[in-house]
Design an enzyme around this catalytic site. Structure first.
Site, PDB file in Angstrom:
ATOM      1  N   SER A  87      -2.700   3.163 -17.390  1.00  0.00           N
ATOM      2  CA  SER A  87      -1.776   2.874 -16.296  1.00  0.00           C
ATOM      3  C   SER A  87      -1.602   4.036 -15.315  1.00  0.00           C
ATOM      4  CB  SER A  87      -0.400   2.449 -16.812  1.00  0.00           C
ATOM      5  OG  SER A  87       0.299   3.561 -17.339  1.00  0.00           O
ATOM      6  N   LYS A 137       0.844  -1.195   0.000  1.00  0.00           N
ATOM      7  CA  LYS A 137       0.000   0.000   0.000  1.00  0.00           C
ATOM      8  C   LYS A 137       0.879   1.244   0.000  1.00  0.00           C
ATOM      9  CE  LYS A 137      -3.326   2.255   3.109  1.00  0.00           C
ATOM     10  NZ  LYS A 137      -4.016   2.088   4.397  1.00  0.00           N
ATOM     11  N   TYR A 179      -2.939  -0.568 -13.971  1.00  0.00           N
ATOM     12  CA  TYR A 179      -1.685  -1.278 -13.769  1.00  0.00           C
ATOM     13  C   TYR A 179      -0.559  -0.259 -13.629  1.00  0.00           C
ATOM     14  CZ  TYR A 179      -0.981  -0.334 -18.721  1.00  0.00           C
ATOM     15  OH  TYR A 179      -0.844   0.295 -19.927  1.00  0.00           O
TER      16      TYR A 179
END
Length: 151
Positions: free
Chosen positions: A26, A10, A59
């Protein structure tokens, strides 16, 4: 018992430095941040924008090392603007019984206003002696990180 999805990494309160609508999807992230928490290039991440509540998945691609770059690209750029604070999560699929028996570890970076590491947390699930549950532990490792960067 089945498979569960647990957070393994995280990035907390990282600040958007740029939003690039013209790039093909992305989010671009400083490789220093990626390496410290163990997020790989092309790994799927979930993102929460703390300024407007937008949530999205995309991503990761690595940016320039040491620049603190956090740049949503493509459609994600419409959900953020420079200065917005984000939480970026990465998950892994785990066997539930194995987690109960062996535990699980997640790495968390809390960022400062320049996307530098303000705190580094290790969050663990530790198996209990009875073998049927786990305990949650949260430990700051910032002193260890600072010491290792000075040597």
């Amino acid at each position: 018992m089945g498979t569960i999805r647990l957070m393994h990494a995280k990035l907390h309160r990282v600040q958007v430095t740029e939003a690039n609508i013209d790039y093909v999807g992305s989010i671009t992230i400083d490789p220093i941040l990626l390496d410290k928490v163990g997020i790989l290039p092309l790994e799927e991440v979930d993102i929460v924008n703390l300024n407007n509540g937008n949530r999205f998945s995309t991503y990761v691609i690595p940016g320039e090392t040491g620049k603190g770059e956090i740049c949503p690209n493509g459609g994600a750029a419409l959900l953020c603007q420079p200065g917005d604070l984000l939480i970026i999560y990465a998950y892994e699929n785990c066997d539930r019984q194995e987690v109960i028996q062996r535990g699980h570890t997640a790495r968390v970076i809390v960022a400062d206003e320049d996307n530098k590491i303000q705190d580094f947390l290790i969050q663990t699930l530790v198996p209990c002696e009875d073998g049927n549950k786990v305990e949650f532990h949260n430990s700051s490792m910032i002193d260890t990180i600072l010491e290792s960067s000075q040597t």
